[in-house]
Structure formats: C-alpha cells, structure tokens
Write a protein that holds these residues in place. Structure first.
Motif, short mmCIF file in Angstrom:
data_model
loop_
_atom_site.label_atom_id
_atom_site.label_comp_id
_atom_site.label_asym_id
_atom_site.label_seq_id
_atom_site.Cartn_x
_atom_site.Cartn_y
_atom_site.Cartn_z
N LEU A 41 0.73 -1.13 -0.13
CA LEU A 41 -0.08 -0.22 -0.09
C LEU A 41 0.99 1.30 0.18
CD1 LEU A 41 -2.87 -1.23 2.57
CD2 LEU A 41 -3.10 -0.87 0.01
N VAL A 42 1.80 1.24 0.78
CA VAL A 42 2.88 2.38 0.72
C VAL A 42 3.52 2.60 -0.57
CG1 VAL A 42 5.13 3.08 1.55
CG2 VAL A 42 3.56 2.38 3.23
N SER A 43 3.84 1.37 -1.25
CA SER A 43 4.35 1.72 -2.70
C SER A 43 3.29 2.12 -3.56
CB SER A 43 4.76 0.23 -3.05
OG SER A 43 5.43 0.36 -4.61
N GLU A 44 2.04 1.70 -3.51
CA GLU A 44 1.15 2.22 -4.64
C GLU A 44 0.73 3.74 -4.39
OE1 GLU A 44 0.23 0.94 -7.08
OE2 GLU A 44 1.15 -1.36 -6.53
N LEU A 45 0.65 4.11 -3.10
CA LEU A 45 0.19 5.31 -2.86
C LEU A 45 1.41 6.37 -3.13
CD1 LEU A 45 -1.95 5.22 0.34
CD2 LEU A 45 -2.83 5.19 -1.95
N VAL A 46 2.60 6.13 -2.88
CA VAL A 46 3.97 6.87 -3.11
C VAL A 46 3.98 6.95 -4.52
CG1 VAL A 46 6.23 7.32 -2.75
CG2 VAL A 46 4.84 6.63 -0.93
N THR A 47 3.78 5.78 -5.20
CA THR A 47 4.16 5.81 -6.73
C THR A 47 3.07 6.68 -7.38
OG1 THR A 47 4.93 3.39 -6.82
CG2 THR A 47 3.71 4.54 -8.73
N ASN A 48 1.82 6.75 -6.92
CA ASN A 48 0.69 7.56 -7.33
C ASN A 48 1.10 8.94 -7.26
OD1 ASN A 48 -1.01 5.61 -8.49
ND2 ASN A 48 -2.41 5.54 -6.98
N ALA A 49 1.47 9.34 -6.01
CA ALA A 49 1.97 10.96 -5.73
C ALA A 49 3.18 11.31 -6.66
CB ALA A 49 2.43 11.04 -4.36
N VAL A 50 4.09 10.36 -6.94
CA VAL A 50 5.36 10.75 -7.46
C VAL A 50 5.21 10.74 -9.04
CG1 VAL A 50 7.75 9.84 -7.93
CG2 VAL A 50 7.04 9.96 -5.77
N VAL A 51 4.50 9.82 -9.67
CA VAL A 51 4.30 9.78 -11.11
C VAL A 51 3.45 10.73 -11.40
CG1 VAL A 51 3.54 8.24 -12.89
CG2 VAL A 51 5.22 7.37 -11.22
#
Length: 157
Positions: A41-51
């Motif tokens: 979940l951390v990976s998915e939410l951070v990826t969305n914010a960054v990308v």
C-alpha cells in the motif's frame, strides 16, 4: 511519523525501506501478512503521488500500539499528502497496460481508503485493521477479484 518524498521515482524504494524499518520498530514483523500488505500500500500510494503529480509529497504512517482492554486495536493508517489539488479519478487501463491499477489494489487490500482536499493539495489514505481477516486470504481474493478491474483502473492525479 512521516517521510518527505521528492518527485523522483527512486523515492518509492526509499519509502518502502523507511516503512519497513518503522514496522519493525512497532513490533510488526516483516513476514507478517499485515506488514507485506502495508508495504504494498505504501508503494502504490507513493508511486501515485510521485508519478502523477510530479511534486513533493509526505508519507505518514500511524502504527498504533497494543490492543485496548476490550481486545480492539486502532487501525494502521498510511497517508500520502501531495501538493496537487486534482482528485483521484477513474481511468481505463488496457489489458496490456503496465500501470494504472494502483488504486484498484488499494481498494481491494485496504479495509478503508479515501482522499480529502488538504491546504493546496490532497491527502490519499488507507487503513488496515490489525484484527481483520487473514491478509493472505485477502490477497488471494484480491488477486482473483482484480479481473473485475480489467477495464477500470484508478490513478491519483
């Protein structure tokens, strides 16, 4: 506890490492299904914010302590705040698409998730109940259930 995230895809790995170290410090072992789900979940939410925003973000983890006298414990919360005021919007992802299914995974794995406007940006969050159903059975159900998301995926923009 929080971690500032630069608008760089390499930050996703740093966020996962940071979250793992915080989980270990809270007594959640790396091999627990809860820990594995939280890191995803951390990976998915951070990826969305960054990308999708190209702007700095802040990752927050709320890892409550032991259960209260009734045996209940507060949920574990992952929250990513970014400086884009654009709401998460549904989008269609082709079968061959390499991205675009992150929030579908969040929806499937988290007990609750949502977003809210915050200052000049937004906060996207999810929660996991520590006493919820087995995380492994949830992950299996999610993997099978993602076929329902074949044509509809979400992105946080």
């Amino acid at each position: 506890m929080q971690l500032e995230i630069r608008p760089d895809p390499a930050e996703v790995g740093r966020a996962r490492r940071w979250a793992r170290s915080r989980l270990a410090g809270s007594g959640i072992t790396a091999d627990e299904p809860l820990a594995e789900t939280l890191i995803l979940l951390v990976s998915e939410l951070v990826t969305n914010a960054v990308v999708h925003t190209g702007r700095p973000a802040v990752l927050r983890l709320c890892l409550p302590g032991a259960a209260d006298e009734k045996g209940a414990s507060a949920p574990v919360r992952v929250e990513v705040t970014d400086r884009s005021s654009r709401a998460p919007v549904p989008r269609c992802a082709d079968d061959d698409a390499t991205g675009g299914r992150g929030l579908a995974l969040v929806d499937c794995l988290a007990d609750r998730w949502g977003w809210s406007p915050e200052d000049a940006g937004k906060s996207v969050w999810c929660e996991l109940d520590r006493c919820s159903q087995s995380r492994q059975s949830a992950a299996v159900a999610c993997a099978g259930g993602l076929s329902a998301y074949e044509d509809l995926a979400f992105e946080a923009v």
